[in-house]
Scaffold this motif. Sequence first.
Motif, mmCIF file in Angstrom:
data_model
loop_
_atom_site.group_PDB
_atom_site.id
_atom_site.type_symbol
_atom_site.label_atom_id
_atom_site.label_comp_id
_atom_site.label_asym_id
_atom_site.label_seq_id
_atom_site.Cartn_x
_atom_site.Cartn_y
_atom_site.Cartn_z
ATOM 1 N N VAL A 98 0.826 -1.206 0.000
ATOM 2 C CA VAL A 98 0.000 0.000 0.000
ATOM 3 C C VAL A 98 0.865 1.263 0.000
ATOM 4 C CG1 VAL A 98 -1.637 1.347 1.380
ATOM 5 C CG2 VAL A 98 -2.028 -1.098 1.033
ATOM 6 N N GLU A 99 1.919 1.271 0.802
ATOM 7 C CA GLU A 99 2.799 2.446 0.855
ATOM 8 C C GLU A 99 3.445 2.725 -0.490
ATOM 9 O OE1 GLU A 99 5.336 1.294 4.059
ATOM 10 O OE2 GLU A 99 3.817 1.766 5.588
ATOM 11 N N ILE A 100 3.850 1.657 -1.192
ATOM 12 C CA ILE A 100 4.459 1.829 -2.519
ATOM 13 C C ILE A 100 3.427 2.356 -3.511
ATOM 14 C CG2 ILE A 100 5.479 0.591 -4.479
ATOM 15 C CD1 ILE A 100 6.822 -1.267 -2.319
ATOM 16 N N TYR A 203 -6.208 -5.314 2.334
ATOM 17 C CA TYR A 203 -5.542 -4.335 1.454
ATOM 18 C C TYR A 203 -6.377 -3.060 1.346
ATOM 19 C CZ TYR A 203 -4.991 -1.966 -2.982
ATOM 20 O OH TYR A 203 -4.900 -0.987 -3.945
ATOM 21 N N LEU A 204 -7.685 -3.230 1.061
ATOM 22 C CA LEU A 204 -8.554 -2.066 0.875
ATOM 23 C C LEU A 204 -8.659 -1.247 2.165
ATOM 24 C CD1 LEU A 204 -10.391 -0.452 -0.984
ATOM 25 C CD2 LEU A 204 -12.275 -1.985 -0.363
ATOM 26 N N LYS A 209 -7.427 3.637 5.077
ATOM 27 C CA LYS A 209 -6.982 4.213 6.347
ATOM 28 C C LYS A 209 -5.791 5.144 6.142
ATOM 29 C CE LYS A 209 -5.701 2.897 11.059
ATOM 30 N NZ LYS A 209 -5.424 1.784 11.985
ATOM 31 N N LYS A 210 -4.815 4.696 5.350
ATOM 32 C CA LYS A 210 -3.585 5.478 5.161
ATOM 33 C C LYS A 210 -3.814 6.738 4.332
ATOM 34 C CE LYS A 210 -0.260 1.645 5.584
ATOM 35 N NZ LYS A 210 0.676 2.192 6.581
ATOM 36 N N ALA A 214 -12.720 7.188 1.649
ATOM 37 C CA ALA A 214 -13.905 6.395 2.000
ATOM 38 C C ALA A 214 -13.922 5.104 1.182
ATOM 39 C CB ALA A 214 -15.176 7.195 1.730
ATOM 40 N N LYS A 215 -14.154 3.993 1.852
ATOM 41 C CA LYS A 215 -14.198 2.702 1.161
ATOM 42 C C LYS A 215 -15.280 2.711 0.063
ATOM 43 C CE LYS A 215 -13.509 -0.924 3.795
ATOM 44 N NZ LYS A 215 -13.730 -2.113 4.676
ATOM 45 N N GLN A 216 -16.383 3.396 0.357
ATOM 46 C CA GLN A 216 -17.487 3.446 -0.611
ATOM 47 C C GLN A 216 -17.060 4.130 -1.918
ATOM 48 O OE1 GLN A 216 -17.487 4.369 2.539
ATOM 49 N NE2 GLN A 216 -19.478 4.095 3.554
#
Length: 251
Positions: A98-100, A203-204, A209-210, A214-216
């Motif tokens: 995720v950071e990459i 992952y999502l 979060k990072k 919004a997930k939606q």
Amino acid sequence: MTLENARIIAARTSKTVYREDNKVIKVFDEGYSKADILNEALNIARVEETGIPMPHVQAVEMVDGKWAIVTDYIEGKTLDQLMKENPEKKQEYLERLVEIQIELHTKTAPMLNLHYDKMRRKIAQTGLDATTRYELDARLDSLPKHRKLCHGDFNPSNVIIKPDGGYAVLDWAHATQGNASADVARTYLLFWLNGDMDGAEKYLELFCKKTDTAKQYVQKWLPIVAASQSVKGKPEEKEFLMGWVNVVEYE
């Protein structure tokens, strides 16, 4: 160029990847679109200019009558390999992934094709009925149009962790400039297609979060991205992807 001293390191549908010394040679099957091969090489060259750690293009040439792209060989292991070898560290590797990806999304490559244009073209090629295509086009039009670097096939097998702890991102064939959440929706679906539903959700959750997303908002992209993937996707994946296309809305 010949492949006398090269060894196969990957075999995929319509292409075989070899290593020879410090070079990787991706050889495409006869009949593979020359335009797609040249576009892939051009994508790599354009993304190189962003400074992202990645294998650079050395040449595009013919090998035994077939087109090939020659790039740098990068020493290391993919995140996919590391996850399989050290399952207890999966969360740590997902965080690195995720950071990459977030780092990629901070870059721009103004000469790349626009993600919006690619999605419009792919929706038209799906073979879906006119009503569904209209709904997908309307959804695409309603979503924000950005110009961030999007990998288009970002998954653990396309990220190498080098012996010194650095990273390199492979396979830029599907790179575009567009909305980062569309790129994330694609990665989420790739986890599902790989049978890792738990990994997909973790992952999502990490990405949202990072980045305080919004997930939606990411989920709104799923039907569009699934429709696009179904065009050139494997036949056995098509039914699964069509299931996502038919999800009209998420609550």
